[in-house]
Design a protein around this motif. Structure first.
Motif, PDB file in Angstrom:
ATOM      1  N   TYR A   1      14.411  11.872 102.677  1.00 34.26           N
ATOM      2  CA  TYR A   1      14.024  13.361 104.003  1.00 34.26           C
ATOM      3  C   TYR A   1      12.813  14.625 103.464  1.00 34.26           C
ATOM      4  N   VAL A   2      13.255  14.909 102.563  1.00 34.86           N
ATOM      5  CA  VAL A   2      11.867  16.363 102.539  1.00 34.86           C
ATOM      6  C   VAL A   2      10.628  15.525 102.816  1.00 34.86           C
ATOM      7  N   ALA A   3      10.493  14.111 101.707  1.00 33.94           N
ATOM      8  CA  ALA A   3       8.970  13.247 102.916  1.00 33.94           C
ATOM      9  C   ALA A   3       8.657  13.542 103.954  1.00 33.94           C
ATOM     10  N   THR A   4       9.817  13.599 104.370  1.00 33.66           N
ATOM     11  CA  THR A   4       9.985  12.395 106.173  1.00 33.66           C
ATOM     12  C   THR A   4       9.744  13.740 107.359  1.00 33.66           C
ATOM     13  N   ARG A   5      10.781  14.878 106.932  1.00 33.94           N
ATOM     14  CA  ARG A   5      11.454  16.132 108.177  1.00 33.94           C
ATOM     15  C   ARG A   5      10.011  17.536 108.342  1.00 33.94           C
ATOM     16  N   ALA A   6       9.554  16.486 109.498  1.00 36.29           N
ATOM     17  CA  ALA A   6       8.323  17.038 110.291  1.00 36.29           C
ATOM     18  C   ALA A   6       8.600  18.469 109.840  1.00 36.29           C
TER      19      ALA A   6
ATOM     20  N   THR B   1       6.464  23.486 101.539  1.00 32.80           N
ATOM     21  CA  THR B   1       6.337  25.010 100.815  1.00 32.80           C
ATOM     22  C   THR B   1       8.118  25.461 100.187  1.00 32.80           C
ATOM     23  N   PHE B   2       8.124  26.111  99.360  1.00 31.81           N
ATOM     24  CA  PHE B   2       9.405  26.019  98.825  1.00 31.81           C
ATOM     25  C   PHE B   2       8.939  27.380  98.325  1.00 31.81           C
ATOM     26  N   LEU B   3      10.701  28.209  97.707  1.00 32.53           N
ATOM     27  CA  LEU B   3      10.163  29.336  97.328  1.00 32.53           C
ATOM     28  C   LEU B   3      11.993  29.467  96.151  1.00 32.53           C
ATOM     29  N   PRO B   4      11.260  29.608  94.872  1.00 32.53           N
ATOM     30  CA  PRO B   4      12.773  29.979  94.080  1.00 32.53           C
ATOM     31  C   PRO B   4      13.661  31.087  94.162  1.00 32.53           C
ATOM     32  N   VAL B   5      14.759  30.513  93.980  1.00 36.39           N
ATOM     33  CA  VAL B   5      15.736  31.942  94.009  1.00 36.39           C
ATOM     34  C   VAL B   5      16.306  32.083  92.749  1.00 36.39           C
ATOM     35  N   TYR B   6      15.778  32.652  92.378  1.00 36.01           N
ATOM     36  CA  TYR B   6      16.803  33.035  90.922  1.00 36.01           C
ATOM     37  C   TYR B   6      18.199  33.522  91.014  1.00 36.01           C
ATOM     38  N   THR B   7      19.530  32.896  90.736  1.00 35.32           N
ATOM     39  CA  THR B   7      20.599  33.694  91.213  1.00 35.32           C
ATOM     40  C   THR B   7      21.344  33.729  90.026  1.00 35.32           C
ATOM     41  N   LYS B   8      22.377  34.402  90.472  1.00 34.99           N
ATOM     42  CA  LYS B   8      23.649  34.473  89.551  1.00 34.99           C
ATOM     43  C   LYS B   8      22.904  35.827  88.722  1.00 34.99           C
ATOM     44  N   ALA B   9      22.098  36.770  89.000  1.00 33.20           N
ATOM     45  CA  ALA B   9      20.879  38.094  88.484  1.00 33.20           C
ATOM     46  C   ALA B   9      22.187  38.499  87.591  1.00 33.20           C
ATOM     47  N   ASP B  10      23.712  38.931  88.208  1.00 37.21           N
ATOM     48  CA  ASP B  10      24.774  40.031  88.540  1.00 37.21           C
ATOM     49  C   ASP B  10      25.325  39.709  86.889  1.00 37.21           C
ATOM     50  N   LYS B  11      25.484  38.181  86.830  1.00 38.59           N
ATOM     51  CA  LYS B  11      25.532  38.399  85.005  1.00 38.59           C
ATOM     52  C   LYS B  11      24.211  39.487  83.769  1.00 38.59           C
TER      53      LYS B  11
ATOM     54  N   ALA C   1      14.023  20.509  82.648  1.00 38.33           N
ATOM     55  CA  ALA C   1      13.003  19.794  83.533  1.00 38.33           C
ATOM     56  C   ALA C   1      13.072  19.295  84.714  1.00 38.33           C
ATOM     57  N   LEU C   2      14.474  19.263  85.252  1.00 31.97           N
ATOM     58  CA  LEU C   2      14.418  18.287  86.154  1.00 31.97           C
ATOM     59  C   LEU C   2      14.090  19.845  87.657  1.00 31.97           C
ATOM     60  N   ASP C   3      13.792  21.036  87.204  1.00 32.48           N
ATOM     61  CA  ASP C   3      14.016  21.744  87.426  1.00 32.48           C
ATOM     62  C   ASP C   3      12.418  22.123  88.303  1.00 32.48           C
ATOM     63  N   ARG C   4      11.080  22.521  87.260  1.00 28.57           N
ATOM     64  CA  ARG C   4      10.272  21.783  87.020  1.00 28.57           C
ATOM     65  C   ARG C   4       9.547  20.801  87.864  1.00 28.57           C
ATOM     66  N   GLU C   5      10.943  19.481  87.342  1.00 31.20           N
ATOM     67  CA  GLU C   5       9.781  18.585  88.296  1.00 31.20           C
ATOM     68  C   GLU C   5       9.879  19.047  89.546  1.00 31.20           C
ATOM     69  N   LEU C   6      11.372  19.313  90.438  1.00 28.58           N
ATOM     70  CA  LEU C   6      11.131  19.603  91.746  1.00 28.58           C
ATOM     71  C   LEU C   6      10.109  20.187  91.945  1.00 28.58           C
ATOM     72  N   ILE C   7       9.875  21.083  91.498  1.00 25.13           N
ATOM     73  CA  ILE C   7       8.852  21.989  91.679  1.00 25.13           C
ATOM     74  C   ILE C   7       7.278  21.232  91.865  1.00 25.13           C
ATOM     75  N   ASP C   8       7.440  20.848  90.904  1.00 25.02           N
ATOM     76  CA  ASP C   8       5.691  20.055  91.244  1.00 25.02           C
ATOM     77  C   ASP C   8       5.891  19.030  92.192  1.00 25.02           C
ATOM     78  N   TRP C   9       6.733  18.163  91.737  1.00 28.01           N
ATOM     79  CA  TRP C   9       7.502  16.634  93.617  1.00 28.01           C
ATOM     80  C   TRP C   9       6.909  17.715  94.858  1.00 28.01           C
ATOM     81  N   LEU C  10       7.720  19.009  95.220  1.00 26.56           N
ATOM     82  CA  LEU C  10       7.272  19.663  96.630  1.00 26.56           C
ATOM     83  C   LEU C  10       5.688  20.367  96.027  1.00 26.56           C
ATOM     84  N   ARG C  11       4.655  20.680  95.318  1.00 23.73           N
ATOM     85  CA  ARG C  11       3.895  21.123  95.553  1.00 23.73           C
ATOM     86  C   ARG C  11       2.777  20.193  95.539  1.00 23.73           C
ATOM     87  N   HIS C  12       3.379  18.497  94.885  1.00 24.83           N
ATOM     88  CA  HIS C  12       2.648  17.295  95.239  1.00 24.83           C
ATOM     89  C   HIS C  12       2.307  17.006  96.949  1.00 24.83           C
TER      90      HIS C  12
END
Length: 200
Positions: free
Chosen positions: A99-104, A136-146, A121-132
């Motif tokens: 999906y990510v590689a082919t959805r124009a 375009t990606f947007l990191p959102v750091y959630t559960k900030a209220d905690k 590690a999995l989060d970093r690997e996903l970001i690295d793959w998207l960069r490769h």
């Protein structure tokens, strides 16, 4: 764009089931149980448009939602330690990769990361793959209220360093308090070239 004007469209279990690329896609990715469903529900100002579950691995398809007849929100299967068979996990990963590689019309992947924890590690690997891929990606750091404000800043800085991004390139978010929600709407509508609105 009115994010309240939203409806469930379909669940796709293979690429052939995706809707026609008539609108931009904004996809949401994250580890199992990171709060993806809660984030999307807050984004569209609904309580249960996207079903939440305490059981990792509940989402097994690409779930499409149509916003204001102009934008697709796509809830991707969670990755990580979902309590499902290895075969099912691999089939999900293959579906997401294709999906990510082919959805124009994929405009952005929102990568949801738990602000309370160190970078996985999995989060970093996903970001690295998207960069490769040049996606375009947007990191959102959630559960900030905690966390306290000071802890939010400290943990966010550590995640920023791990992902090699600046503070301006991500958003701190809470589905509980709404922190970061308006900013997320604005970022997404800027990406798809429209104006975000929410009726009072």
């Amino acid at each position: 764009m009115n994010f309240r004007k939203v409806q469930f469209l379909l669940s796709a279990y293979n690429i052939g089931q995706l809707p026609s690329p008539d609108h931009p896609d904004i996809a949401f990715a994250g580890r199992s149980n990171v709060g993806k469903s809660s984030l999307i529900n807050r984004l569209v100002d609904r309580t249960s448009l996207v079903k939440t579950s305490s059981k990792p691995g509940k989402t097994q398809s690409l779930n499409y939602f149509l916003v204001d007849e102009r934008l697709y929100l796509v809830d991707l299967p969670g990755y990580g330690f979902a309590r499902v068979s290895r075969q099912i996990r691999q089939s999900w990963q293959g579906l997401i990769s294709e999906y990510v590689a082919t959805r124009a019309t994929l405009a952005c992947v929102v990568v949801i990361i738990d602000l309370r924890h160190e970078l996985k590690a999995l989060d970093r690997e996903l970001i690295d793959w998207l960069r490769h891929l040049g996606t375009t990606f947007l990191p959102v750091y959630t559960k900030a209220d905690k966390l306290t404000r000071n802890a939010q800043r400290k943990n966010a800085a550590a995640l920023d360093a791990g992902l090699t991004i600046s503070a301006e390139e991500r958003i701190l978010f809470s589905a509980t308090t709404g922190q970061g929600c308006d900013e997320l709407r604005q970022r997404l509508t800027t990406l798809v070239g429209d104006q975000a609105t929410l009726d009072p």
